[in-house]
Scaffold this active site. Structure first.
Site, PDB file in Angstrom:
ATOM      1  N   GLY A 104       0.820  -1.207   0.000  1.00 13.00           N
ATOM      2  CA  GLY A 104       0.000   0.000   0.000  1.00 13.00           C
ATOM      3  C   GLY A 104       0.850   1.251   0.000  1.00 13.00           C
ATOM      4  N   LYS A 141       0.746  -0.144  10.156  1.00  9.08           N
ATOM      5  CA  LYS A 141       1.097  -1.252  11.042  1.00  9.08           C
ATOM      6  C   LYS A 141       1.681  -0.726  12.351  1.00  9.08           C
ATOM      7  CE  LYS A 141       2.791  -4.560   8.649  1.00  9.08           C
ATOM      8  NZ  LYS A 141       3.911  -5.069   7.845  1.00  9.08           N
ATOM      9  N   THR A 188      -3.353  -2.486   7.300  1.00  5.35           N
ATOM     10  CA  THR A 188      -4.456  -2.644   6.342  1.00  5.35           C
ATOM     11  C   THR A 188      -3.933  -3.319   5.084  1.00  5.35           C
ATOM     12  OG1 THR A 188      -4.056  -0.463   5.360  1.00  5.35           O
ATOM     13  CG2 THR A 188      -5.692  -0.587   7.149  1.00  5.35           C
ATOM     14  N   ASN A 229      -3.998  -4.021   1.363  1.00  4.66           N
ATOM     15  CA  ASN A 229      -4.512  -3.253   0.230  1.00  4.66           C
ATOM     16  C   ASN A 229      -4.745  -4.133  -0.996  1.00  4.66           C
ATOM     17  OD1 ASN A 229      -3.074  -1.350   2.083  1.00  4.66           O
ATOM     18  ND2 ASN A 229      -3.721   0.146   0.560  1.00  4.66           N
ATOM     19  N   GLU A 236      -8.883  -0.746   1.681  1.00  3.99           N
ATOM     20  CA  GLU A 236      -7.956  -1.288   2.677  1.00  3.99           C
ATOM     21  C   GLU A 236      -8.718  -2.078   3.727  1.00  3.99           C
ATOM     22  OE1 GLU A 236      -5.306   1.579   4.471  1.00  3.99           O
ATOM     23  OE2 GLU A 236      -5.901   3.069   3.004  1.00  3.99           O
ATOM     24  N   ILE A 293      -7.910  -6.743   9.331  1.00  2.26           N
ATOM     25  CA  ILE A 293      -8.496  -7.991   9.816  1.00  2.26           C
ATOM     26  C   ILE A 293      -8.302  -8.086  11.322  1.00  2.26           C
ATOM     27  CG2 ILE A 293      -8.480 -10.514   9.553  1.00  2.26           C
ATOM     28  CD1 ILE A 293      -7.228 -10.077   6.768  1.00  2.26           C
ATOM     29  N   HIS A 322      -7.433 -10.023  13.644  1.00  6.43           N
ATOM     30  CA  HIS A 322      -6.728 -11.259  13.978  1.00  6.43           C
ATOM     31  C   HIS A 322      -5.235 -10.954  14.012  1.00  6.43           C
ATOM     32  CE1 HIS A 322      -5.889 -15.537  14.185  1.00  6.43           C
ATOM     33  NE2 HIS A 322      -4.984 -15.369  13.237  1.00  6.43           N
ATOM     34  N   TYR A 373       1.711 -10.358   2.111  1.00  6.04           N
ATOM     35  CA  TYR A 373       1.726  -9.734   0.779  1.00  6.04           C
ATOM     36  C   TYR A 373       1.743 -10.844  -0.264  1.00  6.04           C
ATOM     37  CZ  TYR A 373       2.926  -5.290   3.003  1.00  6.04           C
ATOM     38  OH  TYR A 373       2.904  -4.159   3.755  1.00  6.04           O
ATOM     39  N   ARG A 377     -20.016   4.165   8.400  1.00  5.08           N
ATOM     40  CA  ARG A 377     -20.038   5.632   8.333  1.00  5.08           C
ATOM     41  C   ARG A 377     -19.344   6.106   7.062  1.00  5.08           C
ATOM     42  NH1 ARG A 377     -14.868   7.669   9.444  1.00  5.08           N
ATOM     43  NH2 ARG A 377     -13.484   6.153  10.397  1.00  5.08           N
TER      44      ARG A 377
HETATM   45  P1  ADP Z   1       0.906  -1.227   3.367  1.00  3.38           P
HETATM   46  O1  ADP Z   1       1.061   0.256   3.246  1.00  3.38           O
HETATM   47  O2  ADP Z   1       1.877  -1.983   2.491  1.00  3.38           O
HETATM   48  O3  ADP Z   1      -0.509  -1.682   3.129  1.00  3.38           O
HETATM   49  P2  ADP Z   1       0.443  -1.642   6.217  1.00  3.38           P
HETATM   50  O4  ADP Z   1       1.247  -0.966   7.291  1.00  3.38           O
HETATM   51  O5  ADP Z   1      -0.957  -1.174   5.971  1.00  3.38           O
HETATM   52  O6  ADP Z   1       1.310  -1.572   4.886  1.00  3.38           O
HETATM   53  O7  ADP Z   1       0.447  -3.199   6.553  1.00  3.38           O
HETATM   54  C1  ADP Z   1      -0.331  -4.044   5.752  1.00  3.38           C
HETATM   55  C2  ADP Z   1       0.209  -5.462   5.710  1.00  3.38           C
HETATM   56  O8  ADP Z   1       0.319  -6.013   7.024  1.00  3.38           O
HETATM   57  C3  ADP Z   1      -0.736  -6.393   4.980  1.00  3.38           C
HETATM   58  O9  ADP Z   1      -0.524  -6.365   3.564  1.00  3.38           O
HETATM   59  C4  ADP Z   1      -0.418  -7.753   5.592  1.00  3.38           C
HETATM   60  O10 ADP Z   1       0.620  -8.383   4.862  1.00  3.38           O
HETATM   61  C5  ADP Z   1       0.072  -7.416   6.996  1.00  3.38           C
HETATM   62  N1  ADP Z   1      -0.879  -7.703   8.089  1.00  3.38           N
HETATM   63  C6  ADP Z   1      -0.535  -8.355   9.245  1.00  3.38           C
HETATM   64  N2  ADP Z   1      -1.585  -8.464  10.083  1.00  3.38           N
HETATM   65  C7  ADP Z   1      -2.648  -7.874   9.448  1.00  3.38           C
HETATM   66  C8  ADP Z   1      -4.025  -7.696   9.815  1.00  3.38           C
HETATM   67  N3  ADP Z   1      -4.507  -8.129  10.999  1.00  3.38           N
HETATM   68  N4  ADP Z   1      -4.837  -7.065   8.922  1.00  3.38           N
HETATM   69  C9  ADP Z   1      -4.356  -6.628   7.741  1.00  3.38           C
HETATM   70  N5  ADP Z   1      -3.062  -6.763   7.341  1.00  3.38           N
HETATM   71  C10 ADP Z   1      -2.196  -7.386   8.171  1.00  3.38           C
HETATM   72  N1  RBF Z   2      -8.888   7.655   6.351  1.00  2.00           N
HETATM   73  C1  RBF Z   2      -9.426   8.887   6.369  1.00  2.00           C
HETATM   74  O1  RBF Z   2      -8.825   9.820   5.844  1.00  2.00           O
HETATM   75  N2  RBF Z   2     -10.661   9.115   6.945  1.00  2.00           N
HETATM   76  C2  RBF Z   2     -11.365   8.137   7.541  1.00  2.00           C
HETATM   77  O2  RBF Z   2     -12.476   8.396   8.040  1.00  2.00           O
HETATM   78  C3  RBF Z   2     -10.796   6.816   7.575  1.00  2.00           C
HETATM   79  N3  RBF Z   2     -11.449   5.784   8.186  1.00  2.00           N
HETATM   80  C4  RBF Z   2     -10.882   4.536   8.213  1.00  2.00           C
HETATM   81  C5  RBF Z   2     -11.543   3.494   8.847  1.00  2.00           C
HETATM   82  C6  RBF Z   2     -11.006   2.208   8.880  1.00  2.00           C
HETATM   83  C7  RBF Z   2     -11.753   1.104   9.568  1.00  2.00           C
HETATM   84  C8  RBF Z   2      -9.746   1.958   8.253  1.00  2.00           C
HETATM   85  C9  RBF Z   2      -9.138   0.592   8.268  1.00  2.00           C
HETATM   86  C10 RBF Z   2      -9.078   3.006   7.617  1.00  2.00           C
HETATM   87  C11 RBF Z   2      -9.628   4.290   7.585  1.00  2.00           C
HETATM   88  N4  RBF Z   2      -8.986   5.348   6.942  1.00  2.00           N
HETATM   89  C12 RBF Z   2      -9.542   6.614   6.941  1.00  2.00           C
HETATM   90  C13 RBF Z   2      -7.770   5.080   6.152  1.00  2.00           C
HETATM   91  C14 RBF Z   2      -6.509   5.433   6.881  1.00  2.00           C
HETATM   92  O3  RBF Z   2      -6.220   6.764   6.540  1.00  2.00           O
HETATM   93  C15 RBF Z   2      -5.408   4.529   6.379  1.00  2.00           C
HETATM   94  O4  RBF Z   2      -5.670   3.185   6.710  1.00  2.00           O
HETATM   95  C16 RBF Z   2      -4.086   4.966   6.910  1.00  2.00           C
HETATM   96  O5  RBF Z   2      -3.102   4.327   6.176  1.00  2.00           O
HETATM   97  C17 RBF Z   2      -3.930   4.719   8.416  1.00  2.00           C
HETATM   98  O6  RBF Z   2      -2.631   5.069   8.809  1.00  2.00           O
HETATM   99 MG    MG Z   3      -2.237  -0.791   4.056  1.00  2.74          MG
END
Ligand code: ADP
Ligand code: RBF
Ligand code: MG
Length: 182
Positions: free
Chosen positions: A48, A54, A60, A62, A112, A115, A117, A124, A137
């Site tokens: 992402g 993280k 999240t 992606n 995004e 999960i 868990h 990835y 919302r």
């Molecule tokens: P990115 O910017 O690459 O999406 P994140 O900081 O959002 O990086 O981390 C996302 C990655 O973390 C996922 O692609 C997955 O490999 C890993 N991951 C580990 N635990 C979870 C979880 N509970 N929910 C979602 N992703 C998770």
């Molecule tokens: N980003 C926003 O800019 N506004 C939001 O209201 C918002 N709500 C989120 C709700 C959930 C459940 C998740 C997983 C993400 C949300 N995000 C939102 C995205 C967030 O900006 C993104 O996951 C960032 O990377 C967190 O650091």
């Molecule tokens: Mg992500």
């Protein structure tokens, strides 16, 4: 055979629920629709924006742009919840953000999934299947990262509670989620 071909057409459920036509607000309508006819999609987990979600305790997973681009037009941007499955693992609760992430002023729409868990390792490249069964919302802008994180933690709690209802637990056995991923 392709492994986890990204899905462009979101399928509709064959499940039937009683609907209550008196529910009329947008919120009730969309939730009634998702309970009767959840959105199912799947795709490869890609890297992402690398914003350190993280590190904030909310990783999240992606989806690729093409999965996002093929969402049906009636999937509005916003925060949703439902069920998620990584490869052929267990089905877990999830929250999902669909949209432009106003706080980060994104130019690309993203999808995004967080999960609920604790995984032993990143996944990835894995195949992520999700079933979107409820709406929480719209996307909001926030004054600080702390407020955004508080909002997301609140979403996680609401999603966890809602997903404990019998109708939601029923959807955990949705056909496309149960089949073996080739
Ligand atoms: P990115 O910017 O690459 O999406 P994140 O900081 O959002 O990086 O981390 C996302 C990655 O973390 C996922 O692609 C997955 O490999 C890993 N991951 C580990 N635990 C979870 C979880 N509970 N929910 C979602 N992703 C998770
Ligand atoms: N980003 C926003 O800019 N506004 C939001 O209201 C918002 N709500 C989120 C709700 C959930 C459940 C998740 C997983 C993400 C949300 N995000 C939102 C995205 C967030 O900006 C993104 O996951 C960032 O990377 C967190 O650091
Ligand atoms: Mg992500």
């Amino acid at each position: 055979m392709h492994y986890c071909r990204n899905l462009y057409k979101i399928s509709s459920s064959k499940l039937i629920f009683n609907t209550n036509s008196k529910m009329s607000t947008f919120y009730n309508k969309i939730n009634q629709r998702l309970l009767t006819n959840p959105f199912y999609t799947k795709g490869e987990v890609i890297h992402g924006f690398g914003r350190g979600s993280k590190e904030l305790g909310i990783p999240t997973a992606n989806f690729a742009e093409d999965v996002v681009d093929h969402l049906p037009s009636d999937v509005q941007t916003g925060i949703y919840y439902g069920w998620a499955r990584v490869d052929d693992g267990e089905v877990h609760k999830m929250v999902l953000s669909v949209g432009w992430n106003p706080y980060f002023k994104n130019e690309k729409k993203s999808m995004e999934t967080h999960i609920m868990h604790e995984f032993d390792a990143d996944f990835y490249g894995a195949c992520l299947r999700i079933l979107i069964t409820g709406y929480l919302r719209p996307e909001e802008n926030y004054n600080s990262l702390d407020e955004l994180i508080t909002a997301i933690q609140n979403d996680i709690n609401n999603a966890k509670n809602n997903l404990d209802s019998p109708d939601q637990i029923n959807l955990k056995n949705y056909e496309e989620m149960m089949t073996k991923q080739e």
